[in-house]
Scaffold this motif. Structure first.
Motif, PDB file in Angstrom:
ATOM      1  N   UNK A 126       0.788  -1.226   0.000  1.00 23.01           N
ATOM      2  CA  UNK A 126       0.000   0.000   0.000  1.00 23.01           C
ATOM      3  C   UNK A 126       0.820   1.276   0.000  1.00 23.01           C
ATOM      4  N   UNK A 127       2.137   1.182   0.196  1.00 25.77           N
ATOM      5  CA  UNK A 127       2.986   2.376   0.175  1.00 25.77           C
ATOM      6  C   UNK A 127       3.601   2.545  -1.212  1.00 25.77           C
ATOM      7  N   UNK A 128       3.156   3.595  -1.894  1.00 21.58           N
ATOM      8  CA  UNK A 128       3.723   3.958  -3.187  1.00 21.58           C
ATOM      9  C   UNK A 128       4.536   5.233  -3.041  1.00 21.58           C
ATOM     10  N   UNK A 129       4.861   5.865  -4.162  1.00 18.50           N
ATOM     11  CA  UNK A 129       5.731   7.045  -4.136  1.00 18.50           C
ATOM     12  C   UNK A 129       5.090   8.219  -3.373  1.00 18.50           C
ATOM     13  N   UNK A 130       3.799   8.449  -3.579  1.00 20.39           N
ATOM     14  CA  UNK A 130       3.132   9.585  -2.920  1.00 20.39           C
ATOM     15  C   UNK A 130       3.122   9.401  -1.409  1.00 20.39           C
ATOM     16  N   UNK A 131       2.723   8.211  -0.950  1.00 18.97           N
ATOM     17  CA  UNK A 131       2.667   7.967   0.496  1.00 18.97           C
ATOM     18  C   UNK A 131       4.069   7.943   1.099  1.00 18.97           C
ATOM     19  N   UNK A 132       5.019   7.382   0.373  1.00 23.77           N
ATOM     20  CA  UNK A 132       6.395   7.347   0.877  1.00 23.77           C
ATOM     21  C   UNK A 132       6.928   8.765   1.100  1.00 23.77           C
ATOM     22  N   UNK A 133       6.646   9.653   0.148  1.00 25.19           N
ATOM     23  CA  UNK A 133       7.101  11.044   0.264  1.00 25.19           C
ATOM     24  C   UNK A 133       6.453  11.724   1.472  1.00 25.19           C
ATOM     25  N   UNK A 134       5.157  11.492   1.669  1.00 23.22           N
ATOM     26  CA  UNK A 134       4.450  12.074   2.816  1.00 23.22           C
ATOM     27  C   UNK A 134       5.059  11.599   4.137  1.00 23.22           C
ATOM     28  N   UNK A 135       5.378  10.307   4.195  1.00 18.61           N
ATOM     29  CA  UNK A 135       5.937   9.739   5.422  1.00 18.61           C
ATOM     30  C   UNK A 135       7.293  10.363   5.743  1.00 18.61           C
ATOM     31  N   UNK A 136       8.158  10.448   4.754  1.00 20.91           N
ATOM     32  CA  UNK A 136       9.506  11.011   4.957  1.00 20.91           C
ATOM     33  C   UNK A 136       9.410  12.478   5.360  1.00 20.91           C
ATOM     34  N   UNK A 137       8.584  13.249   4.669  1.00 21.47           N
ATOM     35  CA  UNK A 137       8.438  14.671   4.989  1.00 21.47           C
ATOM     36  C   UNK A 137       7.833  14.872   6.377  1.00 21.47           C
ATOM     37  N   UNK A 138       6.832  14.060   6.711  1.00 27.82           N
ATOM     38  CA  UNK A 138       6.201  14.158   8.023  1.00 27.82           C
ATOM     39  C   UNK A 138       7.159  13.813   9.148  1.00 27.82           C
ATOM     40  N   UNK A 139       7.958  12.783   8.923  1.00 23.94           N
ATOM     41  CA  UNK A 139       8.947  12.376   9.930  1.00 23.94           C
ATOM     42  C   UNK A 139       9.979  13.474  10.144  1.00 23.94           C
ATOM     43  N   UNK A 140      10.492  14.031   9.054  1.00 22.81           N
ATOM     44  CA  UNK A 140      11.504  15.094   9.156  1.00 22.81           C
ATOM     45  C   UNK A 140      10.949  16.335   9.838  1.00 22.81           C
ATOM     46  N   UNK A 141       9.671  16.621   9.588  1.00 26.13           N
ATOM     47  CA  UNK A 141       9.041  17.780  10.208  1.00 26.13           C
ATOM     48  C   UNK A 141       8.988  17.624  11.727  1.00 26.13           C
ATOM     49  N   UNK A 142       8.593  16.443  12.201  1.00 22.46           N
ATOM     50  CA  UNK A 142       8.537  16.211  13.642  1.00 22.46           C
ATOM     51  C   UNK A 142       9.919  16.239  14.279  1.00 22.46           C
ATOM     52  N   UNK A 143      10.907  15.763  13.542  1.00 19.90           N
ATOM     53  CA  UNK A 143      12.286  15.795  14.041  1.00 19.90           C
ATOM     54  C   UNK A 143      12.762  17.237  14.179  1.00 19.90           C
ATOM     55  N   UNK A 144      12.362  18.079  13.217  1.00 16.61           N
ATOM     56  CA  UNK A 144      12.739  19.488  13.245  1.00 16.61           C
ATOM     57  C   UNK A 144      12.111  20.189  14.453  1.00 16.61           C
ATOM     58  N   UNK A 145      10.871  19.846  14.770  1.00  9.81           N
ATOM     59  CA  UNK A 145      10.209  20.441  15.935  1.00  9.81           C
ATOM     60  C   UNK A 145      11.006  20.142  17.205  1.00  9.81           C
ATOM     61  N   UNK A 146      11.454  18.911  17.370  1.00 14.78           N
ATOM     62  CA  UNK A 146      12.247  18.533  18.548  1.00 14.78           C
ATOM     63  C   UNK A 146      13.536  19.339  18.597  1.00 14.78           C
ATOM     64  N   UNK A 147      14.187  19.516  17.427  1.00 16.56           N
ATOM     65  CA  UNK A 147      15.439  20.283  17.379  1.00 16.56           C
ATOM     66  C   UNK A 147      15.205  21.727  17.787  1.00 16.56           C
ATOM     67  N   UNK A 148      14.092  22.298  17.331  1.00 11.66           N
ATOM     68  CA  UNK A 148      13.765  23.692  17.659  1.00 11.66           C
ATOM     69  C   UNK A 148      13.531  23.846  19.162  1.00 11.66           C
ATOM     70  N   UNK A 149      12.746  22.959  19.748  1.00  8.00           N
ATOM     71  CA  UNK A 149      12.462  23.049  21.175  1.00  8.00           C
ATOM     72  C   UNK A 149      13.733  22.881  22.001  1.00  8.00           C
ATOM     73  N   UNK A 150      14.606  21.976  21.578  1.00  7.80           N
ATOM     74  CA  UNK A 150      15.871  21.763  22.284  1.00  7.80           C
ATOM     75  C   UNK A 150      16.751  23.007  22.191  1.00  7.80           C
ATOM     76  N   UNK A 151      16.825  23.615  20.996  1.00 13.61           N
ATOM     77  CA  UNK A 151      17.617  24.831  20.796  1.00 13.61           C
ATOM     78  C   UNK A 151      17.112  25.959  21.692  1.00 13.61           C
ATOM     79  N   UNK A 152      15.810  26.165  21.715  1.00  9.21           N
ATOM     80  CA  UNK A 152      15.232  27.251  22.499  1.00  9.21           C
ATOM     81  C   UNK A 152      15.462  27.047  23.991  1.00  9.21           C
ATOM     82  N   UNK A 153      15.224  25.842  24.481  1.00  2.00           N
ATOM     83  CA  UNK A 153      15.386  25.579  25.905  1.00  2.00           C
ATOM     84  C   UNK A 153      16.847  25.660  26.334  1.00  2.00           C
ATOM     85  N   UNK A 154      17.749  25.280  25.448  1.00  5.80           N
ATOM     86  CA  UNK A 154      19.180  25.348  25.779  1.00  5.80           C
ATOM     87  C   UNK A 154      19.689  26.781  25.790  1.00  5.80           C
ATOM     88  N   UNK A 155      18.888  27.709  25.259  1.00  7.13           N
ATOM     89  CA  UNK A 155      19.275  29.117  25.251  1.00  7.13           C
ATOM     90  C   UNK A 155      18.425  29.946  26.218  1.00  7.13           C
TER      91      UNK A 155
END
Length: 296
Positions: A126-155
């Motif tokens: 059931x995972x084709x190119x469109x769904x695969x792209x959504x999954x990768x982008x969604x995962x990276x977005x959540x990872x970026x949120x964690x990085x932002x929160x860590x950066x802000x709290x460390x400062x």
């Protein structure tokens, strides 16, 4: 207050205020038989592994709760935690069905597959190119949120402010805060000049940096207008007030004020009067004053 620490897996959210980030949630805590209610300004998703710092409080209505002062989050470290995290709908392209398929195929290695070898996602029915792209982008977005929160709290940014900053700037948060931490005082509700100044200091901004002095000038003119009702203010007296605010010598303020007022559409205007001397204005107020005088 003696700071306490609570580790565990985030279970679910009871209440969340989108604007302030204030959240009431439940965590499946380590070394505790029952799940724990946690309250504070934080963002978390089911299955996320959390390390919370704060204090235990006793709410008259709801009983014992853990009040969060700051926190760290990480990708779930157990298969069931990861299943809940992926199945929560947080990652676009993954729901409960695909979470089960991914876990059944890759187990705890799902994050590594998404980040390092996303082509393997095609192995899942059931995972084709469109769904695969959504999954990768969604995962990276959540990872970026964690990085932002860590950066802000460390400062030196508290969790409540960090949530507001992220909700305002989203993925541009780190770039914008690094570019000019003093913008927080005018763009983020609840952050004043002094708080922004402490954040800037934590980030290594020099006390005599032009950016800091410019922000002090703009802040002082705003205070003079809002609290004292003055549209303009003698530049010499303004330099004295800013020097006191920033705990600097007056000699450091005047050249920055002159440079700040030079560019076209600068936020500060200097007007030279042969009798009254040089006066400083916030541009928006100077232009409003000029327009009203023309109409009269």
């Amino acid at each position: 207050m003696i700071e306490a620490e609570l580790n565990g897996v985030y279970d679910h959210t009871i209440f969340s205020n989108e604007e302030s980030g204030w959240t009431v949630g439940v965590i499946d805590a380590e070394n505790r038989k029952q799940k724990v209610t946690v309250v504070g300004a934080f963002t978390a998703n089911p299955g996320e592994a959390l390390k919370l710092h704060g204090e235990w409080v006793n709410n008259k209505k709801f009983g014992e709760q853990f009040q969060v002062a700051r926190y760290e989050s990480s990708t779930p470290g157990t298969v069931e935690g990861l299943r809940k995290y992926l199945g929560s709908g947080l990652i676009k392209g993954i729901g409960a069905v695909y979470a089960d398929r991914l876990i059944d195929r890759f187990g705890i290695e799902v994050p590594r597959v998404i980040e390092e070898n996303p082509r393997r996602l095609f192995e899942i029915q059931g995972i084709g190119r469109v769904r695969q792209k959504k999954i990768v982008e969604g995962w990276n977005s959540q990872k970026e949120i964690k990085n932002i929160m860590l950066f802000l709290q460390s400062n030196g940014v508290g969790t409540a402010h960090a949530v507001r900053i992220y909700k305002t700037y989203r993925t541009d948060a780190i770039e914008k805060v690094k570019e000019n931490p003093y913008r927080l005082a005018t763009e983020i509700h609840g952050i004043g000049f002094k708080t922004a100044d402490l954040i800037a200091e934590k980030m290594g901004v020099e006390r005599t940096a032009p950016t800091r002095i410019e922000a002090g000038i703009i802040y002082a003119l705003g205070e003079i207008s809002d609290r004292e009702g003055h549209v303009g203010y003698p530049s010499e007296a303004l330099c004295g007030r800013v020097a006191k605010l920033l705990e600097l010598e007056e000699a450091a303020i005047e050249p920055v004020l002159k440079e700040l007022a030079k560019p076209f559409q600068s936020p500060v205007v200097l007007e030279i009067d042969s009798e009254a001397g040089t006066w400083a204005y916030l541009r928006r107020q100077f232009e409003a004053e000029y327009e009203s005088s023309v109409l009269l």
